[in-house]
Write a protein that holds these residues in place. Structure first.
Motif, short mmCIF file in Angstrom:
data_model
loop_
_atom_site.label_atom_id
_atom_site.label_comp_id
_atom_site.label_asym_id
_atom_site.label_seq_id
_atom_site.Cartn_x
_atom_site.Cartn_y
_atom_site.Cartn_z
N LYS A 188 -8.68 3.78 2.31
CA LYS A 188 -9.28 2.62 2.96
C LYS A 188 -9.80 2.97 4.36
CE LYS A 188 -6.79 -1.04 0.54
NZ LYS A 188 -7.94 -1.70 -0.03
N LEU A 189 -9.03 3.79 5.08
CA LEU A 189 -9.40 4.16 6.44
C LEU A 189 -10.30 5.39 6.50
CD1 LEU A 189 -5.95 3.61 8.19
CD2 LEU A 189 -7.97 2.14 8.35
N ARG A 190 -10.46 6.04 5.35
CA ARG A 190 -11.24 7.28 5.26
C ARG A 190 -10.68 8.37 6.18
NH1 ARG A 190 -16.11 6.07 2.37
NH2 ARG A 190 -16.44 3.83 2.28
N LEU A 191 -9.35 8.55 6.06
CA LEU A 191 -8.65 9.55 6.86
C LEU A 191 -8.12 10.66 5.96
CD1 LEU A 191 -6.48 7.32 9.23
CD2 LEU A 191 -8.60 8.51 9.79
N SER A 192 -7.95 11.81 6.54
CA SER A 192 -7.32 12.92 5.83
C SER A 192 -5.83 12.62 5.68
CB SER A 192 -7.50 14.22 6.62
OG SER A 192 -6.72 14.16 7.80
N PRO A 193 -5.16 13.31 4.76
CA PRO A 193 -3.71 13.12 4.65
C PRO A 193 -2.98 13.41 5.97
CG PRO A 193 -4.53 14.23 2.70
CD PRO A 193 -5.68 14.16 3.68
N ALA A 194 -3.39 14.44 6.68
CA ALA A 194 -2.73 14.78 7.95
C ALA A 194 -2.94 13.69 8.99
CB ALA A 194 -3.24 16.12 8.47
N ALA A 195 -4.15 13.17 9.08
CA ALA A 195 -4.43 12.10 10.05
C ALA A 195 -3.67 10.83 9.68
CB ALA A 195 -5.92 11.83 10.12
N LEU B 293 0.83 -1.21 0.00
CA LEU B 293 0.00 0.00 0.00
C LEU B 293 0.86 1.25 0.00
CD1 LEU B 293 -2.73 -0.67 2.71
CD2 LEU B 293 -3.06 -0.55 0.26
N THR B 294 0.30 2.30 -0.57
CA THR B 294 0.89 3.63 -0.43
C THR B 294 0.14 4.33 0.70
OG1 THR B 294 -0.64 4.69 -1.95
CG2 THR B 294 1.37 3.72 -2.92
N PRO B 295 0.70 5.40 1.25
CA PRO B 295 -0.04 6.16 2.26
C PRO B 295 -1.40 6.64 1.75
CG PRO B 295 2.26 6.74 2.36
CD PRO B 295 2.09 5.87 1.14
N GLY B 296 -1.46 7.07 0.49
CA GLY B 296 -2.74 7.54 -0.06
C GLY B 296 -3.78 6.45 -0.13
N GLU B 297 -3.36 5.25 -0.53
CA GLU B 297 -4.29 4.12 -0.58
C GLU B 297 -4.80 3.77 0.81
OE1 GLU B 297 -2.37 1.85 -4.48
OE2 GLU B 297 -1.55 1.47 -2.47
N THR C 180 -0.78 10.72 8.08
CA THR C 180 0.62 10.96 8.43
C THR C 180 0.83 10.75 9.93
OG1 THR C 180 0.94 12.49 6.60
CG2 THR C 180 2.45 12.70 8.47
N ALA C 181 -0.07 11.27 10.75
CA ALA C 181 0.05 11.08 12.20
C ALA C 181 -0.01 9.59 12.57
CB ALA C 181 -1.04 11.86 12.93
N LEU C 182 -0.94 8.86 11.97
CA LEU C 182 -1.08 7.43 12.22
C LEU C 182 0.21 6.70 11.81
CD1 LEU C 182 -3.97 5.07 11.51
CD2 LEU C 182 -1.86 4.71 10.27
N LEU C 183 0.71 6.99 10.60
CA LEU C 183 1.94 6.33 10.14
C LEU C 183 3.14 6.71 10.98
CD1 LEU C 183 1.35 6.46 6.31
CD2 LEU C 183 1.27 4.45 7.80
N ASP C 184 3.19 7.95 11.46
CA ASP C 184 4.27 8.35 12.37
C ASP C 184 4.22 7.52 13.65
OD1 ASP C 184 5.19 10.22 10.54
OD2 ASP C 184 4.32 11.95 11.61
N ARG C 185 3.02 7.31 14.20
CA ARG C 185 2.88 6.48 15.42
C ARG C 185 3.35 5.05 15.16
NH1 ARG C 185 -2.19 8.86 15.77
NH2 ARG C 185 -3.25 6.96 15.06
N LEU C 186 2.88 4.47 14.04
CA LEU C 186 3.23 3.09 13.73
C LEU C 186 4.73 2.95 13.42
CD1 LEU C 186 0.16 1.95 11.61
CD2 LEU C 186 0.70 1.37 13.99
N THR C 187 5.31 3.98 12.81
CA THR C 187 6.75 3.96 12.52
C THR C 187 7.54 4.05 13.82
OG1 THR C 187 6.40 4.94 10.34
CG2 THR C 187 8.60 5.14 11.28
N ARG C 188 7.16 4.98 14.71
CA ARG C 188 7.84 5.11 16.01
C ARG C 188 7.75 3.82 16.82
NH1 ARG C 188 5.52 10.17 15.98
NH2 ARG C 188 3.83 9.49 17.32
N ALA C 189 6.61 3.14 16.71
CA ALA C 189 6.43 1.88 17.44
C ALA C 189 7.18 0.72 16.79
CB ALA C 189 4.94 1.55 17.54
N GLY C 190 7.74 0.97 15.59
CA GLY C 190 8.49 -0.07 14.89
C GLY C 190 7.64 -1.05 14.11
N HIS C 191 6.37 -0.68 13.86
CA HIS C 191 5.45 -1.58 13.17
C HIS C 191 5.44 -1.41 11.66
CE1 HIS C 191 4.09 -2.86 17.01
NE2 HIS C 191 3.32 -1.83 17.27
#
Length: 153
Positions: free
Chosen positions: A60-67, A52-56, A69-80
């Motif tokens: 799928k999650l029906r989130l804004s680009p900013a939301a 998946l790309t972030p846009g895809e 990015t925040a979600l992916l930042d959390r998952l990246t920091r958690a090492g997921h």
């Protein structure tokens, strides 16, 4: 034949119990519900060899680009999750599931799968095939209702 209203009520109950299970699991692991949904989408895409790309993921999650990015930042920091640039097009980013996310997803799905398989043990193959057809149609109906609601929202 079963009563359709009884089936609908049982599906509502299933939905509530599934929501409760997700809530307990995400809280125990310091996650948001959307984080777990994102991991599930990324896992499925990896299993299908279609990262998946972030846009895809945002769609799928029906989130804004900013939301997103925040979600992916959390998952990246958690090492997921890791963001990797496409080798053919460096502007394109793919989301790659990390071993900790696989461990997390397995911790979530394994107990649920074990309990569900135990519940299925009392049914024969023909009954399970009918149940699978039923659930496929229920999923299609639910998706259609969501699409319809989205169009009127």
């Amino acid at each position: 034949m079963g009563d359709p209203d009884e089936l609908i009520d049982l599906l509502r109950t299933f939905n509530l119990e599934a929501d409760r299970f997700v809530e307990v699991f995400t809280r125990a692991h310091g996650l948001h519900r959307t984080d777990l949904n994102a991991v599930a989408y990324i896992w499925r895409a990896a299993e299908e060899h279609k990262p998946l790309t972030p846009g895809e993921l945002a769609r799928k999650l029906r989130l804004s680009p900013a939301a997103t990015t925040a979600l992916l930042d959390r998952l990246t920091r958690a090492g997921h999750v890791e963001r990797r640039h496409d080798t053919a097009d460096r502007r394109r980013v793919h989301l790659m599931m990390q071993p900790s996310a696989r461990t997390l997803a397995q911790a979530f799905f394994t107990p649920l799968g074990r309990h569900m398989r135990a519940a299925f043990d009392e049914f024969d193959q023909e009954e399970l095939a009918a149940a699978a057809r039923f659930m496929a149609r229920v999923n299609e109906a639910t998706a259609a209702a969501a699409d319809e609601a989205n169009q009127t929202a």
